[in-house]
Structure formats: C-alpha cells, structure tokens
Design a protein around this motif. Sequence first.
Motif, PDB file in Angstrom:
ATOM      1  N   PHE A 164       0.838  -1.188   0.000  1.00 29.78           N
ATOM      2  CA  PHE A 164       0.000   0.000   0.000  1.00 29.78           C
ATOM      3  C   PHE A 164       0.878   1.244   0.000  1.00 29.78           C
ATOM      4  O   PHE A 164       1.954   1.250   0.599  1.00 29.78           O
TER       5      PHE A 164
ATOM      6  N   VAL B  52       1.421   5.103   1.174  1.00 30.91           N
ATOM      7  CA  VAL B  52       0.995   6.037   2.208  1.00 30.91           C
ATOM      8  C   VAL B  52       1.512   7.415   1.824  1.00 30.91           C
ATOM      9  O   VAL B  52       2.709   7.595   1.584  1.00 30.91           O
TER      10      VAL B  52
ATOM     11  N   ASP C  42      -5.225  -2.843   4.673  1.00 29.99           N
ATOM     12  CA  ASP C  42      -5.083  -1.416   4.961  1.00 29.99           C
ATOM     13  C   ASP C  42      -5.609  -1.023   6.342  1.00 29.99           C
ATOM     14  O   ASP C  42      -5.285   0.038   6.850  1.00 29.99           O
TER      15      ASP C  42
ATOM     16  N   GLU D 285      -4.118   1.901   8.718  1.00 32.22           N
ATOM     17  CA  GLU D 285      -4.976   2.996   9.197  1.00 32.22           C
ATOM     18  C   GLU D 285      -4.802   3.204  10.701  1.00 32.22           C
ATOM     19  O   GLU D 285      -4.664   4.329  11.174  1.00 32.22           O
TER      20      GLU D 285
ATOM     21  N   ILE E 208      -3.766   6.831   3.290  1.00 30.17           N
ATOM     22  CA  ILE E 208      -3.438   5.693   2.427  1.00 30.17           C
ATOM     23  C   ILE E 208      -4.036   5.978   1.060  1.00 30.17           C
ATOM     24  O   ILE E 208      -5.179   6.404   0.947  1.00 30.17           O
TER      25      ILE E 208
ATOM     26  N   GLU F  54      -4.399  -1.302  -3.929  1.00 29.23           N
ATOM     27  CA  GLU F  54      -3.255  -2.114  -3.527  1.00 29.23           C
ATOM     28  C   GLU F  54      -2.290  -2.204  -4.701  1.00 29.23           C
ATOM     29  O   GLU F  54      -2.714  -2.249  -5.845  1.00 29.23           O
TER      30      GLU F  54
END
Length: 145
Positions: A4, A6, A48, A52, A64, A68
């Motif tokens: 992921f 960020v 995720d 988070e 985020i 993916e």
Amino acid sequence: MGIFAVKTTASQEQTVADMIINREEPEIHAALAPDSLTSYVMVEAEGDAAIERVLEDIPHARSIVPGESDISEVEHFLSPKPDVEGIAEGDIVELIAGPFKGEKAQVQRIDEGKDQVTVELYEATVPIPVTVRGDQIRVLDSDER
C-alpha cells in the motif's frame, strides 16, 4: 498480503517509514521510503486496516492511497542503481574522493559489472589511466563538455 502507498509530508518519508516499523504491528511486515519517490512510503501489510490504525499516531503521515500495489510495481525500488549509470565515455568528470580529489578527468572506459570507471586526468603531464569507483566521480555540467 499487499503493498500500500501512504501519502506523507515531503522530506518526511524516511521518518514515517521508521515510525511505522517501530510500532511493531504484527500485520505490518515492511515499510520502504525510496529516494526517487517523493511524499510516499510503500508499506507491506495484511490489509489497509492495520496501516490505518498505525497512521493515526504518526505525524507527517497523511493518508493511504486507495487500492493495492503488486510487488512487480515496486520491485525496481528494491534493487540498487549502479553508480556508473548516466555516465558515458568521453564525459568530463570531477573526482570527488580518493587521492585525486578535485581533479578533472575524461572518461575513457566504463565497467558496469564492477561499477568502475577508468578516467584520464586532464592536468597530468603524462596521460595516465586511473580506475575509480563510480561513486567517486561526478559528471560536470553539459556546458563544460
């Protein structure tokens, strides 16, 4: 398990990556802050939701990016770039380390396998080829070529 992205504050990528890993969240496996990727950190996690939770306590972490990533999209960040990349034969370079530091030279040969460059010093009375590591030289501006 996925990767992921960020979003972070610019110039805080490494700090955010370190803080994510220091949280020791069992569902988060790795965090990567590549130099070539400004304002983003790549995080490998089970999902995720874990990211988070962790991001709530981390300054400079914004959000985020939805979706993916696949490992194929980030693997080019994982292998180091050779220091001789971007250097061509005939380039005028300056040595920035070693016994000839500060000298100008012309690139004669490049050995990508060993990450070395053979240069010929400009100010030398007799032209002597000197082999140096790729990280010991810097290509001068194109107007000096």
